[in-house]
Design an enzyme around this catalytic site. Structure first.
Site, PDB file in Angstrom:
ATOM      1  N   CYS A 143      35.035  51.942  10.790  1.00  0.00           N
ATOM      2  CA  CYS A 143      34.019  51.079  11.397  1.00  0.00           C
ATOM      3  C   CYS A 143      34.555  50.164  12.489  1.00  0.00           C
ATOM      4  O   CYS A 143      34.150  50.273  13.645  1.00  0.00           O
ATOM      5  CB  CYS A 143      33.341  50.239  10.309  1.00  0.00           C
ATOM      6  SG  CYS A 143      32.332  51.218   9.173  1.00  0.00           S
ATOM      7  N   LEU A 144      35.439  49.243  12.137  1.00  0.00           N
ATOM      8  CA  LEU A 144      35.801  48.193  13.090  1.00  0.00           C
ATOM      9  C   LEU A 144      36.374  48.729  14.403  1.00  0.00           C
ATOM     10  O   LEU A 144      35.887  48.350  15.477  1.00  0.00           O
ATOM     11  CB  LEU A 144      36.759  47.191  12.445  1.00  0.00           C
ATOM     12  CG  LEU A 144      36.207  46.341  11.294  1.00  0.00           C
ATOM     13  CD1 LEU A 144      37.222  45.266  10.901  1.00  0.00           C
ATOM     14  CD2 LEU A 144      34.891  45.683  11.662  1.00  0.00           C
TER      15      LEU A 144
END
Length: 348
Positions: free
Chosen positions: A274-275
């Site tokens: 994600c990040l």
């Protein structure tokens, strides 16, 4: 219309964990995915990834008959009143978001809706950049289904905030529910669905327009990533000052209610699915809008440099100029504890 029949298109991390939790709550759930081997394994009670508590819940739902899975989009749509889109949105080589799976699943759902009478609500839960739901998913859904959003087709954007290793807990006990609604009817139905799911003990619900909901997810992840890169920068400063411990510094600033202690653990930086991906997509989005993403870029750049920092510290600790020929054991290769996910793992 019954709000206790839902379908999930895309049985990756978000889709399967959320589907199982809905099935645990007694909803009739259909999971849809194009991967036949994945579907076969799930129907045998084997999750395609590790997540604490997932497999016991999966097997219990299969035994009770509240969850079934298929590769047929028509079965998912015709047997539900609400369809969640939970496919992946990977990065292109330039960091921008790849929407191929969003387009494919929107077309599949739309075509299946031609064979179904009555109102249907489609909810985009995948992480997508602002404008995607209205400018990409909506026209494909309308064209493939022959319906128009509003009178006979509902549309919402409902970002997820699941933490790998705690995903089941986060689905069952979220700290907020974000609803981006095409119209009031769509938002009312999705909020009603969650009220049934949470059985009266609702977390805070924020309703807004669709592009705002899309941006909330990116802003959320950018803020968390920036906290990590900030504390790693402070850690690098601490190493230059005798007797200063970054852990104590983090505890000291974490007690400030404006800051908080979460995501202030210095180390190798952030990884996972994600990040890094979301920061790159947000940077490309900002650039396309003519805005300066330098703060977000800095968080990403600092993160990329942390591995080199550890190699430097290792050389310093050993008193050597080169690590060539050194035998090193790395204990744990996933990007965080409680998962087997090695995507963008700093340990790797």
């Amino acid at each position: 219309m019954s709000l206790r029949r839902v379908s999930f298109f895309g049985l990756g991390y978000v889709g399967l964990c959320t589907a199982v939790c809905f099935a645990k709550k007694g909803f009739k759930v259909v999971g849809v995915d194009i991967d036949e081997e994945k579907i076969k394994g799930i129907m045998e009670g084997e999750a395609p990834f590790y997540e604490p508590d997932l497999e016991p819940l999966l097997r219990d739902c299969l035994r009770k008959g509240t969850l079934t899975c298929t590769t047929d989009p028509r079965e998912g749509v015709t047997s539900s009143t609400v369809s969640f889109i939970t496919v992946g949105t990977p990065s292109r080589p330039d960091g921008s978001i790849d929407l191929r799976y969003i387009r494919l699943v929107a077309k599949d759902i739309g075509e299946a809706l031609r064979e179904k009478a009555g109102y249907h609500l489609v909810v985009v839960k995948s992480t997508v950049t602002p404008g995607t739901t209205l400018d990409v998913a909506k026209p494909i859904l309308e064209d493939a289904s022959g319906r128009k959003c509003g009178p006979d087709l509902g549309l919402c954007m409902n970002p997820e905030f699941l933490r790998e290793g705690r995903a089941i807990q986060d689905v069952l006990n979220p700290d907020r529910i974000i609803i981006g609604e095409y119209d009031e009817k769509s938002g009312d139905l999705l909020e009603g669905l969650y009220r049934r799911f949470h059985e009266g003990e609702m977390p805070p619900v924020l309703r807004m327009n669709i592009p705002t909901a899309e941006l909330v997810k990116y802003a959320n992840n950018a803020f968390l990533a920036t906290k990590i890169s900030l504390i790693n920068t402070i850690a690098n400063i601490c190493e230059r000052i005798p007797g200063v411990d970054v852990t104590t510094v983090a505890e000291g600033i974490g007690l400030d209610p404006r800051i908080g202690r979460a995501f202030l653990n210095a180390g190798l930086g952030f990884g996972g699915s994600c990040l890094p991906k979301d920061l790159r997509a947000l940077i490309r989005l900002a650039e396309s809008l003519g805005e300066d993403p330098s703060l977000i870029q800095a968080a990403l750049d600092i993160n990329e440099g942390q591995v080199e920092r550890v190699l430097y510290l290792l050389k310093m600790a050993l008193g050597v100029e080169s690590l060539k020929g050194l035998h090193v054991a790395v204990l744990g290769l996933s990007f965080k504890p409680g998962t087997d996910d090695v995507r963008e793992s700093r340990s790797m």
